[in-house]
Design a protein around this motif. Structure first.
Motif, PDB file in Angstrom:
ATOM      1  N   SER A  36       1.164  -1.243   0.123  1.00 28.09           N
ATOM      2  CA  SER A  36      -0.095  -0.117  -0.505  1.00 28.09           C
ATOM      3  C   SER A  36       1.211   1.056  -0.124  1.00 28.09           C
ATOM      4  O   SER A  36       2.110   1.644   0.261  1.00 28.09           O
ATOM      5  CB  SER A  36      -0.896  -0.223   1.480  1.00 28.09           C
ATOM      6  N   SER A  38       0.196   5.461   0.374  1.00 26.19           N
ATOM      7  CA  SER A  38      -1.187   6.098   1.278  1.00 26.19           C
ATOM      8  C   SER A  38      -0.230   7.489   1.841  1.00 26.19           C
ATOM      9  O   SER A  38       0.230   7.924   2.404  1.00 26.19           O
ATOM     10  CB  SER A  38      -1.914   6.145   2.842  1.00 26.19           C
ATOM     11  N   THR A  39      -1.119   8.747   1.984  1.00 23.96           N
ATOM     12  CA  THR A  39      -0.451  10.257   2.245  1.00 23.96           C
ATOM     13  C   THR A  39      -2.004  10.504   3.490  1.00 23.96           C
ATOM     14  O   THR A  39      -2.803  10.120   3.481  1.00 23.96           O
ATOM     15  CB  THR A  39      -0.909  10.732   1.354  1.00 23.96           C
ATOM     16  N   ASP A  42      -5.454  13.764   1.377  1.00 18.62           N
ATOM     17  CA  ASP A  42      -5.330  13.649  -0.761  1.00 18.62           C
ATOM     18  C   ASP A  42      -5.727  15.422  -1.095  1.00 18.62           C
ATOM     19  O   ASP A  42      -5.014  15.389  -2.243  1.00 18.62           O
ATOM     20  CB  ASP A  42      -7.154  13.404  -0.778  1.00 18.62           C
ATOM     21  N   GLU A 117       0.856  12.626  -9.802  1.00 19.19           N
ATOM     22  CA  GLU A 117       1.277  10.889  -9.281  1.00 19.19           C
ATOM     23  C   GLU A 117       2.189  11.206  -8.815  1.00 19.19           C
ATOM     24  O   GLU A 117       3.389  11.686  -9.350  1.00 19.19           O
ATOM     25  CB  GLU A 117       0.695  10.122 -10.482  1.00 19.19           C
ATOM     26  N   HIS A 134       0.994   6.755  -6.683  1.00 13.21           N
ATOM     27  CA  HIS A 134      -0.180   7.795  -5.456  1.00 13.21           C
ATOM     28  C   HIS A 134      -0.096   8.616  -6.421  1.00 13.21           C
ATOM     29  O   HIS A 134       0.646   9.198  -6.981  1.00 13.21           O
ATOM     30  CB  HIS A 134      -0.292   7.335  -4.173  1.00 13.21           C
ATOM     31  N   SER A 135      -1.362   9.267  -5.746  1.00 19.40           N
ATOM     32  CA  SER A 135      -2.003  10.127  -6.335  1.00 19.40           C
ATOM     33  C   SER A 135      -2.579  10.708  -5.649  1.00 19.40           C
ATOM     34  O   SER A 135      -3.156  10.603  -4.607  1.00 19.40           O
ATOM     35  CB  SER A 135      -3.107  10.366  -7.641  1.00 19.40           C
TER      36      SER A 135
END
Length: 140
Positions: A36, A38-39, A42, A117, A134-135
């Motif tokens: 995975s 993640s941040t 968003d 991204e 990830h974006s």
């Protein structure tokens, strides 16, 4: 007596050969994958810190492993985010973190509002073994 020793040697050789064949099949070579990326949010604005969390699962001890994070390409075609770090992995899941400071003026740095991204790549002995993208959205 000699025959007993010969039989014992043959049995030991057969057991050793079986172990050399069966153990790699059951446990395989050491490997890892990114599970995975993640941040903490968003949407980001100028001068904020992006907390990046990378989930990794390793099947064995992996020395000489590197994680590369790159992306968030500005209007000049340059990666604004570019970081590489050594990550010796032990068997099982792990979470790796990296904090990226956004430029004080996103627009001045060539980051117009919109989606961006970045890629996270895991390399073992310089060979890519896993990659995930990830974006995030960046605004002024």
């Amino acid at each position: 007596m000699r025959r007993d020793i010969l039989i014992l040697i043959v049995v030991v050789v057969i057991i050793a050969a079986a172990v050399l064949v069966v153990v790699p099949l059951l446990f395989g070579p050491a490997s890892a994958e990114i599970t995975s990326v993640s941040t903490d949010r968003d949407l980001y604005h100028s001068n904020e810190v992006m907390h990046i969390m990378i989930g990794v699962n390793a099947a064995g001890n992996l020395e000489n492993t590197t994680m590369s994070i790159s992306g968030i390409v500005d209007s000049h075609g340059n990666n604004r985010l570019s970081h590489e770090m050594a990550v010796p992995l032990s068997p099982g899941p792990a979470v790796l973190t990296y904090d990226y400071q956004l430029p004080p003026c996103s627009h001045c740095a060539g980051l117009d509002p919109g989606p961006y991204e970045f890629n996270v790549t895991l390399l073992h002995d310089g060979i890519e073994i896993s990659r995930m993208a990830h974006s995030v959205d960046i605004e002024q």
